[in-house]
Enzyme design. Structure first.
Site, short mmCIF file in Angstrom:
data_model
loop_
_atom_site.label_atom_id
_atom_site.label_comp_id
_atom_site.label_asym_id
_atom_site.label_seq_id
_atom_site.Cartn_x
_atom_site.Cartn_y
_atom_site.Cartn_z
N ASP A 245 0.81 2.58 3.76
CA ASP A 245 -0.09 3.68 3.35
C ASP A 245 0.70 4.98 3.24
O ASP A 245 0.23 6.06 3.62
CB ASP A 245 -1.30 3.84 4.29
CG ASP A 245 -2.42 4.66 3.64
OD1 ASP A 245 -2.29 5.03 2.45
OD2 ASP A 245 -3.41 4.95 4.33
N ASN B 183 -6.50 8.98 7.21
CA ASN B 183 -7.74 8.25 7.03
C ASN B 183 -7.46 6.76 6.79
O ASN B 183 -6.78 6.45 5.83
CB ASN B 183 -8.50 8.83 5.82
CG ASN B 183 -9.92 8.34 5.77
OD1 ASN B 183 -10.45 7.87 6.76
ND2 ASN B 183 -10.53 8.44 4.60
N HIS C 141 2.13 14.31 0.74
CA HIS C 141 1.30 15.46 0.38
C HIS C 141 2.17 16.70 0.33
O HIS C 141 3.09 16.87 1.16
CB HIS C 141 0.18 15.67 1.40
CG HIS C 141 -0.94 14.69 1.28
ND1 HIS C 141 -1.75 14.61 0.17
CD2 HIS C 141 -1.37 13.72 2.12
CE1 HIS C 141 -2.65 13.66 0.35
NE2 HIS C 141 -2.44 13.08 1.52
N ASN D 185 -5.15 5.89 -6.80
CA ASN D 185 -5.80 7.21 -6.74
C ASN D 185 -4.89 8.33 -7.23
O ASN D 185 -4.65 9.33 -6.55
CB ASN D 185 -6.33 7.51 -5.33
CG ASN D 185 -5.24 7.61 -4.27
OD1 ASN D 185 -4.14 7.11 -4.46
ND2 ASN D 185 -5.56 8.25 -3.16
N HIS E 8 0.83 -1.21 0.00
CA HIS E 8 0.00 0.00 0.00
C HIS E 8 0.86 1.26 0.00
O HIS E 8 1.22 1.79 1.05
CB HIS E 8 -0.91 -0.05 1.23
CG HIS E 8 -2.00 0.97 1.25
ND1 HIS E 8 -3.22 0.73 1.83
CD2 HIS E 8 -2.06 2.24 0.77
CE1 HIS E 8 -3.98 1.79 1.71
NE2 HIS E 8 -3.30 2.73 1.09
N HIS F 9 -5.56 -0.90 5.71
CA HIS F 9 -5.38 -0.13 6.96
C HIS F 9 -6.47 -0.34 8.04
O HIS F 9 -7.20 0.59 8.39
CB HIS F 9 -5.22 1.36 6.68
CG HIS F 9 -6.06 1.95 5.57
ND1 HIS F 9 -7.42 1.79 5.50
CD2 HIS F 9 -5.70 2.69 4.50
CE1 HIS F 9 -7.87 2.43 4.44
NE2 HIS F 9 -6.86 2.97 3.81
N HIS G 157 1.36 5.17 -1.97
CA HIS G 157 0.88 6.19 -2.90
C HIS G 157 2.09 6.87 -3.53
O HIS G 157 2.87 7.52 -2.82
CB HIS G 157 0.01 7.22 -2.18
CG HIS G 157 -1.25 6.63 -1.62
ND1 HIS G 157 -2.40 6.50 -2.36
CD2 HIS G 157 -1.52 6.09 -0.41
CE1 HIS G 157 -3.34 5.93 -1.61
NE2 HIS G 157 -2.83 5.66 -0.43
N LEU G 158 2.24 6.71 -4.85
CA LEU G 158 3.40 7.30 -5.53
C LEU G 158 3.05 8.61 -6.22
O LEU G 158 3.95 9.34 -6.65
CB LEU G 158 3.99 6.30 -6.53
CG LEU G 158 4.65 5.06 -5.90
CD1 LEU G 158 5.11 4.08 -6.96
CD2 LEU G 158 5.82 5.47 -5.00
N HIS H 146 -10.99 -0.13 1.05
CA HIS H 146 -10.86 0.96 2.03
C HIS H 146 -12.20 0.97 2.76
O HIS H 146 -13.20 1.45 2.22
CB HIS H 146 -10.60 2.27 1.28
CG HIS H 146 -10.66 3.51 2.13
ND1 HIS H 146 -9.59 4.34 2.30
CD2 HIS H 146 -11.67 4.05 2.85
CE1 HIS H 146 -9.94 5.35 3.09
NE2 HIS H 146 -11.20 5.20 3.43
#
Ligand code: DOR
Ligand code: ZN
Length: 425
Positions: free
Chosen positions: A303, A276, A307, A90, A56, A230, A58-59, A177
């Site tokens: 996760d 989240n 950002h 996403n 999990h 998660h 996020h790239l 999720h």
């Protein structure tokens, strides 16, 4: 290709031995090895683990390259001891077509710091209305096997059923999720004593537990594989425990932050702690730790959610949820579990590799095994400086905390991606 001789290293906690890495594989394991042409790494005091595998990550590429790229996220992963990561869907555009998953897969190959395995979206645009082209993504060069709308819940039970049915044909997985959206409208943090005191709208544990309960029943009915992203509450652990006892094909992950931090962090109003699902209570943390130890929770997944500064350094209500994870996960695992190397290898490498079907990963260093491995100095302690991270983003919740363990080297198919604690390229 350079050969490497790692001397006196403990393989997954066993008595010290030497490891010879040559031509992409572990060529020999044993004491007193010699290889005149090899570069020697003194492994005294170090532990070798199979390269970590993250289910999990996020790239952010395509779309938010200011926050992370496939390359920068891959480098962060290598620095954290990872040799493979599964990239969440996403992005912008969403990874809901063969074209986008192939693009991410190709960028991963070009960076060649870790193996990047794209996850495909379950629904078009993550909108939760129509199924994405799951078959085309599965047949693409990226060979997608895990599908997830992560960040959003597949809330419609009929759509969830259809997705589970669809992926059964190729033994795929729906990674959910779990968040009943009607129960979390406007939510800012865990619903409980702290949210009441702070006057922030709460995200109740039952919003997660209700979806997991529904989905394990759907997976059981259809006979498909479900993975729960998660997991964050003690109640979710109980639902999963019962489902597993009945033989439902369900696996589950927990993040490092849900194993360590609690909702009391929100008292600082520092949005770095907004995530989240939200940070929960100490009771939940204790239940997650024991579920990880007894196997009700199968894996630790980061996760990793980079950002940009403007999305995190603002008022709590406006901040995006999510925190960095790749470069600190092993230290948190060591802090939480202690030097339980076999358990760490199981939860952070072998099992995630098996769930994702990543052959060549999650294999302990042994003669003939692909040389995907990481070397850790468990005695080292390091203070986390956000500016020193390889990620493009800075939103680590562990800033200026001193954590145990340091990644000394990471090898991907025999090539170092990290040496002496530094990224090789
Ligand atoms: O905190 C989170 N951030 N949770 C998610 O489910 C999505 C993620 C993100 O994409 O930033
Ligand atoms: Zn996520």
């Amino acid at each position: 290709m350079t050969a490497y001789l790692i001397t006196s290293v403990s393989v997954v906690g066993a008595a010290p031995t030497d490891l010879l890495i040559r031509d992409g594989v572990v060529a020999e394991v044993g004491t007193g090895l010699s290889a005149p042409d090899a570069t020697v790494i003194d492994g005294t005091g170090l532990v070798a683990l199979p390269g970590l595998v993250d289910l999990h990550t996020h790239l952010r590429e395509p779309g938010r390259e200011d926050a992370e790229t496939v390359e920068s996220g891959s480098r962060a992963a290598a620095m954290g001891g990872y040799t493979a990561v599964c990239a969440m869907a996403n992005t912008s555009p969403v990874a809901d077509t063969a074209g986008v998953v192939e693009q991410v897969w190709r960028l991963g190959r070009e960076a060649s710091l870790v193996d990047v395995q794209p996850i495909g979206a379950v629904t078009i645009g993550l909108a939760g209305e129509r199924l994405a082209e799951l078959g085309a993504m599965a047949d693409s060069a990226a060979r997608v096997r895990i599908f997830s709308d992560d960040g959003h819940c597949v809330a419609d039970p009929l759509l969830m059923r259809r997705a589970l049915e669809y992926v059964k044909a190729f033994d795929g997985i729906i990674a959910q999720h779990a968040e009943e959206p009607r129960l979390t409208e406007g939510a800012q943090m865990h619903e409980g004593e702290v949210s009441t005191r702070l006057g922030l709208i709460g995200w109740p544990a039952v919003a997660e537990e209700a979806i997991i309960a529904r989905d394990v029943l759907l997976a059981e009915h259809v006979g498909s594989r479900l993975h729960v992203c998660h997991v964050s509450t003690a109640g979710s652990v109980e639902v999963l425990r019962q489902a597993k006892a009945r033989g439902v094909r369900v696996t589950a992950e927990v993040t490092p932050h849900h194993l360590l931090l609690t909702d009391e962090r929100a008292e600082s109003y520092d949005p770095v702690f907004k995530v989240n699902p939200p940070l929960r209570t100490a009771t939940d943390v204790a239940a997650l730790r024991s579920a990880l130890a007894d196997g009700v929770i199968d894996v630790i997944a980061t996760d990793h959610a980079p950002h940009a500064v403007e999305d995190k350094e603002c008022e709590w209500a406006y901040a995006r949820p999510g925190m960095l994870g790749l470069e600190t996960a092993l230290s948190i695992a060591l802090d939480v579990l202690g030097p339980e190397w076999d358990l760490i290898a199981e939860r952070m490498s072998r099992t995630p590799a098996r769930i994702a079907g990543l052959t060549g990963h999650g294999v302990d260093p042994a003669p003939g095994a692909p040389a995907n491995l990481t070397l850790i100095d468990p005695a080292a302690r390091r203070t986390i400086e956000p500016a020193e991270l390889a990620s493009r983003s800075r939103n680590t919740p562990y800033a200026r905390m001193t954590l145990p363990g340091r990644i000394v080297a990471t090898f991907l198919r025999g090539e170092p991606t990290v040496l002496d604690g530094k990224a090789v390229k």
